[in-house]
Design a protein around this motif. Structure first.
Motif, short mmCIF file in Angstrom:
data_model
loop_
_atom_site.label_atom_id
_atom_site.label_comp_id
_atom_site.label_asym_id
_atom_site.label_seq_id
_atom_site.Cartn_x
_atom_site.Cartn_y
_atom_site.Cartn_z
N HIS A 1 28.85 -10.12 -43.91
CA HIS A 1 30.21 -9.66 -43.76
C HIS A 1 31.04 -10.50 -42.80
CE1 HIS A 1 29.32 -7.76 -39.89
NE2 HIS A 1 28.16 -7.45 -40.44
N THR A 2 30.41 -11.21 -41.84
CA THR A 2 31.23 -11.98 -40.91
C THR A 2 31.78 -13.24 -41.55
OG1 THR A 2 29.16 -12.87 -40.10
CG2 THR A 2 30.26 -11.18 -38.74
N PHE A 3 31.08 -13.79 -42.52
CA PHE A 3 31.61 -14.97 -43.21
C PHE A 3 31.23 -14.87 -44.70
CE2 PHE A 3 31.96 -19.39 -44.55
CZ PHE A 3 33.21 -19.69 -44.03
N PRO A 4 31.98 -14.09 -45.46
CA PRO A 4 31.57 -13.75 -46.83
C PRO A 4 31.92 -14.83 -47.85
CG PRO A 4 33.60 -12.63 -46.30
CD PRO A 4 33.26 -13.47 -45.11
N TYR A 5 31.62 -16.12 -47.56
CA TYR A 5 31.97 -17.17 -48.54
C TYR A 5 30.73 -17.96 -48.89
CZ TYR A 5 36.46 -15.74 -46.77
OH TYR A 5 37.52 -15.00 -46.38
N PRO A 6 30.14 -17.86 -50.05
CA PRO A 6 30.47 -16.88 -51.09
C PRO A 6 29.88 -15.51 -50.73
CG PRO A 6 28.61 -18.19 -51.79
CD PRO A 6 28.98 -18.69 -50.44
N PRO A 7 30.51 -14.42 -51.16
CA PRO A 7 30.01 -13.09 -50.79
C PRO A 7 28.73 -12.74 -51.55
CG PRO A 7 31.90 -12.89 -52.24
CD PRO A 7 31.71 -14.35 -52.02
#
Lengths: 356, 276
Positions: free
Chosen positions: B41-47
């Motif tokens: 969730h802190t860096f959802p790339y890619p989620p």
């Protein structure tokens, strides 16, 4: 009298919009309040409706003093210039509104709405909303909403001002017919003298909050009581002048000699009005000027259909004459004699009153 | 040729500005939204998709209580603000006469007072004068003060276009003043009231600065979220932000659909303007 206004006045700030109006209106009368805009005629109508409270004076309807009654308890109805149909209600709901407020049973509401739809030929429009109607149809619905509750009186505030000419004349006839059929007083506010003249039994000319005169429509037109009425009702030529020695004639400022219907003290300053249609035109016979004979040149001819308006040059001023087309026609540039009878002159003092 | 190129360049520049503005406005919200549905969730790339965060949020009884309190606070404050603002606007337009400007200025003055100040001032006033405890009621009152000014402006824009002569017509045809209001006025102005209600609801629901001083120990979503920040930005907060945004978007969406379908429209002028 069925409706009585007793010394009714209404003050706004320092201005008296309605000033000591006293009048009585009969049960079967069609009465017009005729006046220029801002004369207080609409305020007077709103006072009768109860939408405005008079500062002083009393309003009586059918023998009852309603001065302190709010509008919804007066039993009168109104037709507004802007129609003011309820935009969120269909034609049927608009027409049923006054009846629902009277708490009539559903069957009677249906019957009365059907009646009013019938007499105003609104059939087929019952389910439409006001914005789906033409101006003329909205006008009929507004009139129907006024009639459906069989009010004690119907107040009409320039109801035809937003219609085109043809429709207006049609509605004039219709409104008058409904008034006769229902036998209730209609009080009709207008600045349009033609409307007032064509429909009313009596006309009250309103000026600066006061009733200038309240009389039968023919009297208002043919025998204006004040200079204001002479100027405002019908179209007239105005002359100013001084009564000559002998008291029988007048020398006007523009150089015409007019003979009077009745003698006046010599030297008195007066103003006179002659209605356009009272000026008779004859071909110039070369006999020159004389009492009530004004030699003129035709400057312009305006064709109005059944009659023609002539703009005449008399010395350095203009005169207006209106003649039926069945009479001899004159062309621009022709020399003519404008003639008038002493009885055609409406004569007033400089302050606008009839000389006593 | 040169002119068309210039024109086209201008168009692209305008478009780019538009896109950048929208990104600036919505990227943070999108980021949070994405994060709330992601394991990372802190860096959802890619989620990597999950509903864990929502599970934790809805499983937490503190958040549940806070949610209901916020809802109560929002509805209470919005109802109060809308009611008062509607009455105030009616009074302003119908009966204030020459002094309308003065009254209007006083009515919207709270807009220019910092929310923290409204909070503290209300706290002192409630405590000293009304002897009110810090609780939901005092928070509702204080939020209503703030919402009132907004509601007034929203309702005034609607009522400004309302034709009061329709009321005259209703009264002449036998409707008492209250009947007139419910039969004619209200059916024509309710979109303005609903708009005011929705906006003030959202404001009160999300408010921290005012509520903080007046809630006492009562938890609301913003106050719980504020408290939770001390322990870092937890996944629940992502889910909470998204959930709140969804509620807000739903409210605005409802308004939009109502206007699109013509069920709600703003203002009524005499019909003849549209007549043939």
């Amino acid at each position: 009298m069925y409706i009585t206004l007793d010394g009714v006045s209404r003050q706004y700030g320092s201005i008296w919009a309605v000033d000591r109006v006293t009048m009585g209106i009969g049960k079967n009368e069609f009465v017009s309040l005729l006046g220029p805009s801002g004369s207080g005629k609409t305020t007077l109508l709103r006072i009768i409706a109860g939408l405005e409270k008079p500062t002083t004076g009393r309003v009586l309807i059918d023998g009852e003093d309603v001065t302190d009654l709010p509008p919804h308890k007066r039993g009168v109805a109104m037709v507004f210039q802007e129609f003011l149909l309820f935009p969120h209600r269909t034609v049927h709901e608009n027409l049923a509104f006054p009846l629902r407020m009277m708490k009539l049973p559903a069957a009677e509401i249906a019957e009365r709405v059907a009646w009013v739809v019938g007499i105003l030929s609104l059939g087929g429009l019952e389910k439409r909303y006001p914005n789906q109607l033409s101006g003329g149809q909205q006008q009929r619905v507004a009139l129907g909403r006024g009639l459906v509750g069989r009010p004690k009186a119907l107040l009409l505030d320039e109801p035809l001002a937003n219609l085109d000419r043809e429709l207006r004349q049609e509605m004039e006839v219709e409104i008058r017919r409904h008034q006769t059929a229902l036998g209730i007083p209609f009080i009709y506010v207008t600045h349009n003298q033609e409307e007032a003249l064509s429909m009313s039994d009596r006309i009250a000319v309103v000026r600066k909050g006061r009733i200038e005169d309240f009389a039968a429509r023919t009297d208002i037109y043919d025998r204006p009581r004040t200079a204001f009425i002479a100027q405002f009702v019908g179209r007239s030529n105005r002359f100013e002048g001084v009564v000559e020695a002998g008291g029988q004639g007048i020398a006007t400022r523009c150089g015409a000699a007019l003979s009077l219907p009745a003698a006046l003290p010599p030297g008195r300053e007066v103003q006179l009005f002659v209605k356009n249609e009272k000026l008779r035109l004859e071909p110039d016979d070369g006999a020159g000027a004389g009492p009530n004979r004004l030699p003129c040149t035709v400057k312009d001819v305006i064709l109005r259909g059944a009659y023609a308006d002539y703009i005449l040059a008399f010395g350095d001023r203009e005169l207006n004459a209106s003649r039926p087309r069945s009479e001899r026609a004159f062309l621009a540039g022709e020399a003519v004699i404008a003639r008038l009878e002493p009885g055609d002159i409406d004569l007033f003092d400089t302050d606008g009153e009839r000389p006593s | 040729m040169h002119a068309t190129l210039k024109k086209r360049l201008g168009k692209y520049a305008l478009l780019a500005t538009l896109v950048v503005s929208y990104l600036f406005l919505y990227l943070p919200i999108l980021h949070i939204g994405l994060g709330s549905f992601a394991k990372n969730h802190t860096f959802p790339y890619p989620p990597r998709w999950t509903l864990d965060t929502f599970g934790r949020l809805f499983g937490n009884s503190l958040y549940q209580t806070a949610f209901f309190n916020s809802l109560l606070l929002g509805i209470g404050a919005a109802a109060l603000a809308t009611l008062l603002a509607a009455a105030a606007t009616l009074g302003l337009m119908r009966h204030a006469g020459q002094r309308a400007g003065l009254y209007l200025t006083l009515f919207i003055a709270p807009l220019f007072v910092a929310e923290v100040l409204v909070g503290i001032a209300s706290l002192i006033f409630n405590g000293l004068v009304l002897e009110l405890q810090g609780n939901l009621v005092s928070a509702i009152l204080a939020n209503a003060v703030h919402g009132f000014s907004y509601a007034l402006l929203i309702i005034a824009t609607q009522l400004y276009r309302y034709d009061w002569r329709l009321d005259d017509a209703a009264m002449v045809f036998g409707a008492s003043p209250s009947r007139t209001f419910f039969e004619v006025t209200l059916p024509l102005i309710w979109p303005g009231l609903l708009g005011a209600f929705i906006v003030t609801f959202i404001m009160a629901f999300n408010n921290l600065e005012i509520s903080f001083y007046l809630l006492g120990a009562t938890p609301t979503l913003p106050s719980v979220a504020w408290g939770a920040l001390r322990y870092g930005v937890k996944p629940e907060l992502y889910a909470l932000a998204t959930a709140v945004n969804l509620v807000v978007v739903l409210g605005l969406g409802l308004m939009f659909v109502l206007m699109l379908t013509g069920r709600a429209s703003f203002g009524h002028r005499p019909e003849r303007e549209r007549a043939v």
